[in-house]
Design a protein around this motif. Sequence first.
Motif, mmCIF file in Angstrom:
data_model
loop_
_atom_site.group_PDB
_atom_site.id
_atom_site.type_symbol
_atom_site.label_atom_id
_atom_site.label_comp_id
_atom_site.label_asym_id
_atom_site.label_seq_id
_atom_site.Cartn_x
_atom_site.Cartn_y
_atom_site.Cartn_z
ATOM 1 N N SER A 10 0.885 -1.235 0.022
ATOM 2 C CA SER A 10 -0.095 -0.049 0.205
ATOM 3 C C SER A 10 1.110 1.178 0.025
ATOM 4 N N PRO A 11 0.583 2.267 -0.798
ATOM 5 C CA PRO A 11 -0.682 2.378 -1.583
ATOM 6 C C PRO A 11 -0.407 1.806 -2.991
ATOM 7 N N ALA A 12 -1.554 1.151 -3.582
ATOM 8 C CA ALA A 12 -1.487 0.407 -4.692
ATOM 9 C C ALA A 12 -2.320 1.437 -5.987
ATOM 10 N N ASN A 13 -1.480 1.824 -7.132
ATOM 11 C CA ASN A 13 -2.054 2.748 -7.811
ATOM 12 C C ASN A 13 -2.627 1.973 -9.305
ATOM 13 N N PHE A 14 -3.608 2.166 -9.826
ATOM 14 C CA PHE A 14 -3.931 1.627 -11.050
ATOM 15 C C PHE A 14 -4.275 2.755 -11.863
ATOM 16 N N THR A 15 -3.895 2.981 -12.986
ATOM 17 C CA THR A 15 -4.567 3.995 -14.323
ATOM 18 C C THR A 15 -5.428 3.321 -15.066
ATOM 19 N N LEU A 16 -6.625 3.989 -15.043
ATOM 20 C CA LEU A 16 -7.817 3.494 -16.002
ATOM 21 C C LEU A 16 -7.580 3.828 -17.423
ATOM 22 N N ASP A 17 -7.158 2.885 -18.220
ATOM 23 C CA ASP A 17 -6.694 3.042 -19.493
ATOM 24 C C ASP A 17 -7.699 2.726 -20.588
ATOM 25 N N ALA A 18 -8.908 2.458 -20.188
ATOM 26 C CA ALA A 18 -9.909 2.256 -21.264
ATOM 27 C C ALA A 18 -11.340 2.253 -20.676
ATOM 28 N N ASN A 19 -12.276 2.625 -21.820
ATOM 29 C CA ASN A 19 -13.652 2.668 -21.500
ATOM 30 C C ASN A 19 -14.090 1.265 -20.950
ATOM 31 N N GLY A 20 -15.219 1.401 -20.221
ATOM 32 C CA GLY A 20 -16.063 0.157 -19.633
ATOM 33 C C GLY A 20 -15.750 0.056 -18.383
ATOM 34 N N THR A 21 -16.237 -1.222 -17.754
ATOM 35 C CA THR A 21 -16.243 -1.521 -16.220
ATOM 36 C C THR A 21 -14.744 -2.140 -15.841
ATOM 37 N N HIS A 22 -14.077 -1.554 -14.827
ATOM 38 C CA HIS A 22 -12.609 -2.071 -14.539
ATOM 39 C C HIS A 22 -13.261 -2.958 -13.007
ATOM 40 N N TYR A 23 -12.628 -4.182 -12.794
ATOM 41 C CA TYR A 23 -13.045 -4.848 -11.380
ATOM 42 C C TYR A 23 -11.695 -5.116 -10.644
ATOM 43 N N PHE A 24 -12.002 -4.799 -9.510
ATOM 44 C CA PHE A 24 -10.537 -4.942 -8.445
ATOM 45 C C PHE A 24 -11.172 -5.806 -7.240
ATOM 46 N N ILE A 25 -10.452 -6.552 -6.748
ATOM 47 C CA ILE A 25 -10.859 -7.336 -5.659
ATOM 48 C C ILE A 25 -9.480 -7.515 -4.643
ATOM 49 N N CYS A 26 -9.829 -7.871 -3.212
ATOM 50 C CA CYS A 26 -8.666 -8.218 -2.305
ATOM 51 C C CYS A 26 -8.584 -9.913 -2.424
ATOM 52 N N THR A 27 -7.509 -10.402 -2.425
ATOM 53 C CA THR A 27 -7.554 -11.816 -2.557
ATOM 54 C C THR A 27 -7.197 -12.421 -1.248
ATOM 55 N N VAL A 28 -6.988 -11.592 -0.313
ATOM 56 C CA VAL A 28 -6.701 -12.202 0.991
ATOM 57 C C VAL A 28 -7.884 -13.161 1.745
ATOM 58 N N SER A 29 -7.907 -14.338 2.149
ATOM 59 C CA SER A 29 -8.970 -14.801 2.872
ATOM 60 C C SER A 29 -10.056 -14.846 2.208
ATOM 61 N N ASN A 30 -11.279 -14.399 2.846
ATOM 62 C CA ASN A 30 -12.641 -14.250 2.282
ATOM 63 C C ASN A 30 -13.041 -12.707 2.406
ATOM 64 N N HIS A 31 -12.085 -11.964 1.971
ATOM 65 C CA HIS A 31 -12.368 -10.376 2.138
ATOM 66 C C HIS A 31 -13.267 -10.000 0.939
ATOM 67 N N CYS A 32 -13.018 -10.613 -0.252
ATOM 68 C CA CYS A 32 -13.914 -10.344 -1.273
ATOM 69 C C CYS A 32 -15.152 -10.739 -1.000
ATOM 70 N N TYR A 33 -15.544 -11.837 -0.715
ATOM 71 C CA TYR A 33 -16.808 -12.187 -0.346
ATOM 72 C C TYR A 33 -17.685 -11.422 0.805
ATOM 73 N N PHE A 34 -16.849 -10.891 1.429
ATOM 74 C CA PHE A 34 -17.400 -9.664 2.592
ATOM 75 C C PHE A 34 -17.383 -8.504 2.078
ATOM 76 N N GLY A 35 -17.157 -8.306 0.723
ATOM 77 C CA GLY A 35 -17.430 -6.897 0.269
ATOM 78 C C GLY A 35 -16.116 -6.221 0.011
ATOM 79 N N GLN A 36 -14.882 -6.629 0.258
ATOM 80 C CA GLN A 36 -13.845 -5.778 -0.292
ATOM 81 C C GLN A 36 -13.339 -6.030 -1.711
ATOM 82 N N LYS A 37 -14.103 -5.345 -2.547
ATOM 83 C CA LYS A 37 -14.327 -5.429 -3.805
ATOM 84 C C LYS A 37 -14.901 -4.275 -4.642
ATOM 85 N N VAL A 38 -14.156 -3.686 -5.761
ATOM 86 C CA VAL A 38 -15.030 -2.530 -6.302
ATOM 87 C C VAL A 38 -14.865 -2.414 -7.978
#
Length: 156
Positions: free
Chosen positions: A95-123
């Motif tokens: 941290s911090p991790a940066n991503f540049t949005l380089d295209a139209n459309g929807t971009h998906y990001f998750i946390c891969t630790v344990s079940n964090h994504c399942y509990f809502g750590q995704k955008v």
Amino acid sequence: MAGGFGLIGCLVVVVAAVLVSGASAETHMVGDDLQWKVPPGGPIAYSVWADKQDFQIGDTLIFNWTGNHDVVKVSKSVFDNCTTTNVVGTVQSTSPANFTLDANGTHYFICTVSNHCYFGQKVAVTIGDTGAATPLAATAFSVVLFALAFSLFTSM
Ligand SMILES: *[C@@H]1O[C@H](CO)[C@@H](O)[C@H](O)[C@H]1NC(C)=O
Ligand SMILES: *[C@@H]1O[C@H](CO)[C@@H](O)[C@H](O)[C@H]1NC(C)=O
Ligand SMILES: *[C@@H]1O[C@H](CO)[C@@H](O)[C@H](O)[C@H]1NC(C)=O
Ligand SMILES: *[C@@H]1O[C@H](CO)[C@@H](O)[C@H](O)[C@H]1NC(C)=O
């Protein structure tokens, strides 16, 4: 006279183009004060945050966290399923991790630790969804510039 107008017209186009491209690069701190964590409010938290943003191509997402988290770009099915196979990019674990949005459309990001994504750590971040404000303002501005140049031309 026609030559003079052409020159001013070109200048207007160049100035407008510079202003439009300059205005589009913004940074978005994911989650704002929530930052990047398992959200107390459940999976809705980051979609509420994303709905309030105006994402444009060239913008940067900053994922900032403390504790045991990471972030990676994924496909829609991985995002929906919270699986950790078939990720699109490299898992960023600093941290911090940066991503540049380089295209139209929807971009998906998750946390891969344990079940964090399942509990809502995704955008999910969509470009073009609520993007009316910036192009409209830029268009209005270039119309004003053009009117100015035209009145200059007619007064010459
Ligand atoms: C990340 O969060 C920490 C703690 O809230 C803060 O001190 C730091 O400035 C943030 N980093 C960035 C890049 O905003
Ligand atoms: C979940 O993953 C499986 C394969 O792993 C895929 O076939 C399916 O479409 C995914 N579900 C959703 C809702 O995307
Ligand atoms: C991400 O962006 C923040 C804020 O601009 C900066 O402090 C940090 O160094 C960047 N991190 C990387 C890995 O580029
Ligand atoms: C993104 O979408 C906008 C609006 O639909 C379009 O004008 C633009 O050309 C697209 N840009 C890219 C790089 O596909």
